[in-house]
Scaffold this active site. Structure first.
Site, short mmCIF file in Angstrom:
data_model
loop_
_atom_site.label_atom_id
_atom_site.label_comp_id
_atom_site.label_asym_id
_atom_site.label_seq_id
_atom_site.Cartn_x
_atom_site.Cartn_y
_atom_site.Cartn_z
N MET A 1 0.83 -1.19 0.00
CA MET A 1 0.00 0.00 0.00
C MET A 1 0.87 1.25 0.00
O MET A 1 1.90 1.30 0.66
CB MET A 1 -0.90 0.01 1.24
CG MET A 1 -2.04 -0.97 1.17
SD MET A 1 -3.42 -0.28 0.23
CE MET A 1 -4.64 -1.57 0.42
N CYS A 2 0.46 2.25 -0.72
CA CYS A 2 1.20 3.50 -0.84
C CYS A 2 1.08 4.32 0.45
O CYS A 2 0.27 4.04 1.32
CB CYS A 2 0.67 4.32 -2.01
SG CYS A 2 0.55 3.41 -3.56
N ARG A 3 1.93 5.33 0.54
CA ARG A 3 1.88 6.30 1.64
C ARG A 3 1.82 7.69 1.04
O ARG A 3 2.47 7.95 0.02
CB ARG A 3 3.11 6.21 2.53
CG ARG A 3 3.39 4.84 3.15
CD ARG A 3 2.48 4.54 4.35
NE ARG A 3 1.20 4.00 3.91
CZ ARG A 3 0.18 3.74 4.72
NH1 ARG A 3 0.28 4.01 6.01
NH2 ARG A 3 -0.95 3.26 4.25
N ASN A 112 -4.40 5.91 -2.09
CA ASN A 112 -3.85 4.68 -1.55
C ASN A 112 -4.98 3.66 -1.50
O ASN A 112 -6.03 3.94 -0.91
CB ASN A 112 -3.28 4.92 -0.14
CG ASN A 112 -2.85 3.63 0.53
OD1 ASN A 112 -2.44 2.68 -0.13
ND2 ASN A 112 -2.95 3.59 1.85
#
Length: 257
Positions: A1-3, A112
């Protein structure tokens, strides 16, 4: 998962948020603590507003921690409103075109989460775009497609209504394909004047989202960036966030689908 991270308020140098804190966004690209994927090395992006109504945008395919240009830009750029994102791909290739934040005119969008089994839905969903918006598509991510659909669905008039409409369409396509995995998102939008955010999932827990009121403004982020993590408030699940100046308004967010 992105931040990701978004700030608005008194102008500050970008590195005060992106590099200096003990658990800064660049540190999170190496070791996120509130994400399924700890390492976010599939490129990064940075966008900031200055004197013009449209933002400056910088994308790179290297991991955020390895790009000397990012350090130089962040240390020397002063902005009252900016967004930054470190990417962990959910299947699409690593390219500048696939890095967030995405930009059309004065608008920025970052995200996200993911549309589950996106490749099986992509054809029908891209066909929903009018030609004028389809021709703005530069990459292959579900995130960019969501952004373009939002613009087409009336983002300029009502971000909340546009988000509900697009999420309803996504979930309708999922039901048509009998996809059981939930759609999940924490996302942020700006028109250059304020921020909007959403923390949402069809079912189960959505990706994390927090905000903090600082002396100069407000930060909205996937996870806290300081070591003690004091002063951060968790955005509740299924919530819509409206940030005007330093005023944060959070209301329940549910779609009709």
């Amino acid at each position: 998962m992105c931040r990701w991270l978004a700030y608005q308020g008194t102008p500050c140098f970008l590195d005060e948020m992106l590099l200096q804190p003990a658990h800064s966004l660049v540190m999170q690209s190496m070791e996120a603590t509130k994400a399924v994927t700890a390492v976010n090395a599939d490129g990064f992006g940075l966008a900031w507003y200055g004197l013009l109504p449209t933002p400056a945008v910088y994308h790179e395919v290297m991991p955020a921690w390895s790009d000397g240009n990012l350090k130089s830009i962040a240390e020397h750029t002063l902005s009252h409103r900016f967004m930054a994102h470190v990417r962990a791909s959910t299947g699409t290739n690593t390219s500048r075109e696939n890095c967030h934040p995405f930009n059309v005119d004065n608008w920025l969008f970052m995200h996200n989460g993911q549309i589950p089994e996106f490749e099986s839905l992509r054809y029908n969903m891209e066909r929903q775009l009018d030609e004028s918006f389809y021709l703005k598509r530069r990459g292959s991510t579900d995130s960019e497609l969501i952004f373009l659909l939002l613009l087409q669905k009336g983002l300029l008039d009502s971000p909340r209504d546009a988000l509900c409409s697009v999420i309803d369409d996504i979930e309708a396509e999922m039901r048509a394909r009998n996809i059981k995995e939930p759609f999940k998102a924490s996302l942020c939008l700006s028109d250059g004047k304020q921020f909007w955010g959403v923390r949402y999932a069809t079912s189960g827990k959505p990706p994390t989202l927090f905000y903090k009121e600082t002396e100069g403004g407000v930060v909205l982020a996937s996870e806290p960036f300081d070591e003690k993590r004091e002063g951060w408030t968790t955005v509740p699940e299924q919530s819509f966030v409206d940030i005007q100046g330093k005023e944060v308004t959070i209301t329940p967010f549910r779609c009709d689908g």
